[in-house]
Motif scaffolding. Structure first.
Motif, mmCIF file in Angstrom:
data_model
loop_
_atom_site.group_PDB
_atom_site.id
_atom_site.type_symbol
_atom_site.label_atom_id
_atom_site.label_comp_id
_atom_site.label_asym_id
_atom_site.label_seq_id
_atom_site.Cartn_x
_atom_site.Cartn_y
_atom_site.Cartn_z
ATOM 1 N N ASP A 157 6.299 -39.905 -149.899
ATOM 2 C CA ASP A 157 6.893 -40.008 -148.564
ATOM 3 C C ASP A 157 6.368 -41.239 -147.833
ATOM 4 N N THR A 158 7.240 -41.879 -147.085
ATOM 5 C CA THR A 158 6.836 -42.973 -146.200
ATOM 6 C C THR A 158 6.623 -42.387 -144.812
ATOM 7 N N VAL A 159 5.435 -42.597 -144.262
ATOM 8 C CA VAL A 159 5.115 -42.020 -142.953
ATOM 9 C C VAL A 159 4.833 -43.132 -141.953
ATOM 10 N N LYS A 160 5.036 -42.810 -140.700
ATOM 11 C CA LYS A 160 4.753 -43.740 -139.616
ATOM 12 C C LYS A 160 3.407 -43.388 -138.986
ATOM 13 N N ALA A 161 2.860 -44.321 -138.244
ATOM 14 C CA ALA A 161 1.643 -44.030 -137.498
ATOM 15 C C ALA A 161 1.919 -42.891 -136.522
ATOM 16 N N GLU A 162 0.997 -41.951 -136.473
ATOM 17 C CA GLU A 162 1.089 -40.792 -135.584
ATOM 18 C C GLU A 162 2.078 -39.732 -136.057
ATOM 19 N N GLN A 163 2.680 -39.914 -137.230
ATOM 20 C CA GLN A 163 3.551 -38.862 -137.756
ATOM 21 C C GLN A 163 2.671 -37.716 -138.253
ATOM 22 N N SER A 164 3.073 -36.483 -137.992
ATOM 23 C CA SER A 164 2.270 -35.327 -138.386
ATOM 24 C C SER A 164 2.229 -35.178 -139.899
ATOM 25 N N LEU A 165 1.039 -34.875 -140.398
ATOM 26 C CA LEU A 165 0.844 -34.712 -141.837
ATOM 27 C C LEU A 165 0.729 -33.245 -142.227
ATOM 28 N N ILE A 166 -0.069 -32.507 -141.484
ATOM 29 C CA ILE A 166 -0.240 -31.077 -141.746
ATOM 30 C C ILE A 166 -0.355 -30.340 -140.420
ATOM 31 N N THR A 167 -0.141 -29.034 -140.447
ATOM 32 C CA THR A 167 -0.382 -28.175 -139.299
ATOM 33 C C THR A 167 -1.484 -27.202 -139.676
ATOM 34 N N VAL A 168 -2.479 -27.059 -138.810
ATOM 35 C CA VAL A 168 -3.575 -26.133 -139.066
ATOM 36 C C VAL A 168 -3.629 -25.112 -137.946
ATOM 37 N N GLU A 169 -4.284 -23.999 -138.215
ATOM 38 C CA GLU A 169 -4.332 -22.931 -137.230
ATOM 39 C C GLU A 169 -5.678 -22.244 -137.283
ATOM 40 N N SER A 170 -6.254 -22.011 -136.104
ATOM 41 C CA SER A 170 -7.470 -21.214 -135.991
ATOM 42 C C SER A 170 -7.075 -19.865 -135.419
ATOM 43 N N ASP A 171 -8.065 -19.044 -135.072
ATOM 44 C CA ASP A 171 -7.738 -17.752 -134.469
ATOM 45 C C ASP A 171 -7.273 -17.903 -133.032
ATOM 46 N N LYS A 172 -7.356 -19.136 -132.474
ATOM 47 C CA LYS A 172 -6.976 -19.339 -131.074
ATOM 48 C C LYS A 172 -5.838 -20.328 -130.889
ATOM 49 N N ALA A 173 -5.655 -21.231 -131.825
ATOM 50 C CA ALA A 173 -4.684 -22.299 -131.581
ATOM 51 C C ALA A 173 -4.124 -22.855 -132.876
ATOM 52 N N SER A 174 -2.977 -23.520 -132.743
ATOM 53 C CA SER A 174 -2.384 -24.279 -133.829
ATOM 54 C C SER A 174 -2.400 -25.749 -133.423
ATOM 55 N N MET A 175 -2.545 -26.630 -134.371
ATOM 56 C CA MET A 175 -2.560 -28.052 -134.052
ATOM 57 C C MET A 175 -2.067 -28.841 -135.246
ATOM 58 N N GLU A 176 -1.569 -30.040 -134.979
ATOM 59 C CA GLU A 176 -1.074 -30.909 -136.034
ATOM 60 C C GLU A 176 -2.003 -32.095 -136.205
ATOM 61 N N ILE A 177 -2.206 -32.489 -137.443
ATOM 62 C CA ILE A 177 -3.049 -33.649 -137.738
ATOM 63 C C ILE A 177 -2.133 -34.829 -138.022
ATOM 64 N N PRO A 178 -2.198 -35.907 -137.201
ATOM 65 C CA PRO A 178 -1.298 -37.043 -137.378
ATOM 66 C C PRO A 178 -1.867 -38.095 -138.326
ATOM 67 N N SER A 179 -0.988 -38.950 -138.812
ATOM 68 C CA SER A 179 -1.404 -40.049 -139.673
ATOM 69 C C SER A 179 -2.042 -41.150 -138.831
ATOM 70 N N PRO A 180 -3.161 -41.720 -139.280
ATOM 71 C CA PRO A 180 -3.791 -42.779 -138.501
ATOM 72 C C PRO A 180 -3.002 -44.074 -138.515
ATOM 73 N N GLN A 181 -2.097 -44.265 -139.514
ATOM 74 C CA GLN A 181 -1.291 -45.477 -139.564
ATOM 75 C C GLN A 181 -0.109 -45.267 -140.505
ATOM 76 N N ALA A 182 0.746 -46.254 -140.572
ATOM 77 C CA ALA A 182 1.926 -46.167 -141.427
ATOM 78 C C ALA A 182 1.543 -46.420 -142.879
ATOM 79 N N GLY A 183 2.350 -45.880 -143.795
ATOM 80 C CA GLY A 183 2.101 -46.102 -145.209
ATOM 81 C C GLY A 183 2.887 -45.143 -146.072
ATOM 82 N N VAL A 184 2.530 -45.121 -147.349
ATOM 83 C CA VAL A 184 3.184 -44.250 -148.314
ATOM 84 C C VAL A 184 2.152 -43.264 -148.857
ATOM 85 N N VAL A 185 2.522 -41.985 -148.903
ATOM 86 C CA VAL A 185 1.604 -40.940 -149.372
ATOM 87 C C VAL A 185 1.414 -41.070 -150.881
#
Length: 571
Positions: A157-185
């Motif tokens: 996949d080709t991703v852009k800077a700040e595009q979400s890579l994964i979603t994680v969840e704790s017992d209190k919240a969900s959050m998305e981890i973004p890409s630090p920069q553009a590139g190819v996975v």
């Protein structure tokens, strides 16, 4: 001199304290008068707090999960005129503010990026622009370990800077981890279900020749309780803390909540609030197929419910025609009637609990092949024993109810028939070695199901006391989500109201539920004559994918025998 003004929470009615579930703007954003700044939610409603005027956001004083009230400071706003020079001098800001529609998605990462602690985690990856970059989990706040619930990209996949890579969840919240920069996975090193921490290796990225290095260092860390990609992914949304707290048996989880998400990784996530995204995951709904009816195309809970209803009717097929799709049922559209033509009416909104539990009940009824076995238990001697116990223990303050005896008998039956103490997980049957029994509690706002944990380790008086206390908390609306999770088997008792039998709906992911109706004296033949006996109707609904009719009949018969002669519990 700064013209910054403090924006405070206005009069929000009868709510003394509300929770922030979305932060819709970030420092540097340009906002218009009446543009929404944050979304808050009480136990009864959610609402957006608008900006009192136009300007540029200087700082945000709240984050997702905060409890605020009238007069609380939300943010500092610099008037539009005073902000013009500053805006021109900061060319990097437009990424977060150019598109107001994407503000909810950009808010949390940008806010986190402005803290001194937030910037360092993204710096190593950004510095290697143009080469192979190891993307790691940035600072995620006070969460020591979080679970991966979505993997949003795949190798190639080709991703852009700040595009979400994964979603994680704790017992209190969900959050998305973004890409630090553009590139190819190049490689993905996590999968759904993995537990990760700050610094965990997410994936390897072949960076695109040096681009996005500077912006990546700013908003990359996703440290806020709920966050999402920046405006590069138009219409994306940030999941946050579970707002379905007191939602009844809502802790109900679909046997495979990530099935649809695993089938096709997403690049551009839809615009929806955290609670709506969690709601959609529980129902197994792919939000990329749902059309939002809210502001700026935002998906609301009613859109998800409508999608599910249409899917059940066989009407979800790309464009959403009413033709059967994939074997779905083809039914007529729901009738639209102007009821006022026939007489006076009053429109009364459903309570929050009924809205949420209704969607869960609908899903469970449609997706689980229900069969109900009805039986009668002779509780003549048990009722006499219960009355005797209460007379002997009047001073203790604990009143023994029939429900306590039923829970104790159900636990014994679950031990004898372990398939009833199980859940389906794909093609596997998960047999549980613990015995947590839920019971339906009637409240003014709807039905909730508190859970008695380790019911096998508790005596009759302890069960009676705990069910009474949980029922009181349910009526007062004070049950926590934890008190309604982890059930193995549920009991729905209408004995205090009436009825002779009914078909209770299974509380997924459980495989059975016991319905109890009102006991009544009936003539029973003892071999010589008819004797008046107190008979208790039992209605056992079971998932026919797991349990066959013979097993259900045996379970009910065994349960009836235990209630008829409670001494058998000791055997």
């Amino acid at each position: 001199m700064s013209n910054a003004v403090e924006v405070k929470v206005p009069d929000i009615g009868d709510f003394s304290e509300v929770e922030v579930i979305e932060v819709l703007v970030a420092p540097g954003d340009t906002v218009k008068a009446e543009q929404s700044l944050i979304t808050v939610e009480s136990d009864k409603a959610s609402m957006e707090i608008p900006s009192p005027g136009a300007g540029v956001v200087k700082s945000v004083k709240v984050k997702v999960g905060d409890k605020i009230k009238e007069g609380s400071i939300i943010l500092e706003l610099e008037s539009a005129e005073a902000a013009q020079p500053a805006k021109a001098a900061t060319p990097a800001a437009p990424q977060a503010s150019a598109q107001p529609a994407a503000a909810p998605a950009a808010a949390a990462p940008a806010a986190a990026a402005n803290t001194p602690e937030a910037a360092p985690p993204a710096a190593p990856a950004a510095a290697q622009a143009g080469g192979s970059v190891k993307v790691e989990v940035p600072d995620i706040g006070d969460f020591n370990e979080v679970e991966v619930i979505e993997v949003l990209v795949a190798v190639g996949d080709t991703v852009k800077a700040e595009q979400s890579l994964i979603t994680v969840e704790s017992d209190k919240a969900s959050m998305e981890i973004p890409s630090p920069q553009a590139g190819v996975v190049k490689a993905v090193h996590v999968k759904v279900g993995d537990k990760i921490n700050q610094g965990s290796f997410i994936l390897e990225l072949e960076a695109s020749g040096g681009q996005a290095a500077a912006p990546a260092a700013s908003p990359a860390p996703s440290a806020a309780p709920a966050q999402a990609p920046a405006a590069a992914s138009a219409g994306s949304a940030a999941p946050a803390a579970d707002q379905n707290g007191a939602l009844a048996s809502e802790p109900v989880v679909h046997p495979s909540p990530t099935a649809e998400f695993d089938a096709a990784p997403k690049r551009n996530l839809p615009h929806a609030s955290p609670s709506v995204r969690k709601f959609a995951r529980e129902l197994g709904v792919d939000l990329t197929r749902v059309v939002g009816s809210g502001r700026n195309g935002r998906i609301v809970a009613d859109d998800v419910r409508g999608y599910v209803k249409q899917a059940v009717a066989g009407g979800v097929s790309g464009g959403g025609s009413t033709a059967a799709a994939g074997g779905g049922l083809s039914v007529l559209d729901w009738p639209k009637v102007d009821f006022a033509k026939f007489g006076p009416i009053e429109a009364k909104p459903l309570s929050r609990i009924k809205k949420i539990s209704g969607a869960n009940l609908h899903r469970n009824w449609v997706m689980i092949p229900h069969v109900t076995n009805n039986d009668l238990a002779d509780i003549t001697d048990l009722e006499a024993f219960r009355v005797e116990l209460n007379q002997e223990n009047q001073k203790s303050g604990t009143k023994v109810t029939m429900l306590a005896f039923i829970i104790k008998a159900v636990v014994a039956a679950l031990k004898k028939f372990p398939d009833f103490n199980a859940s389906l997980d794909g093609d596997n049957l998960v047999l549980k070695q613990y015995f947590n029994v839920g019971f339906a509690a009637d409240t003014p706002n709807g039905l909730v199901v508190p859970v008695i944990r380790d019911a096998d380790k508790k005596g009759i008086f302890e069960l009676a006391s705990e069910t009474s206390e949980l029922a009181r908390q349910a009526r007062d609306g004070k049950l926590s989500p934890a008190q309604m999770q982890g059930g193995c088997f549920s009991i729905s008792s209408l004995g205090g109201i009436g009825g002779t039998s009914f078909t209770p709906i299974i509380n997924a992911p459980e495989v059975a539920i016991l319905g109890v109706s009102r006991s009544a004296h009936q003539p029973v033949w003892d071999g010589k004559a008819f004797q008046p006996r107190l008979m208790l109707p039992l209605s056992l609904s079971y998932d026919h994918r797991v349990i066959d009719g013979a097993s259900a009949a045996r379970f009910n018969a065994y349960l009836s025998a235990l209630l008829a002669d409670f001494r058998r519990i000791a055997l």
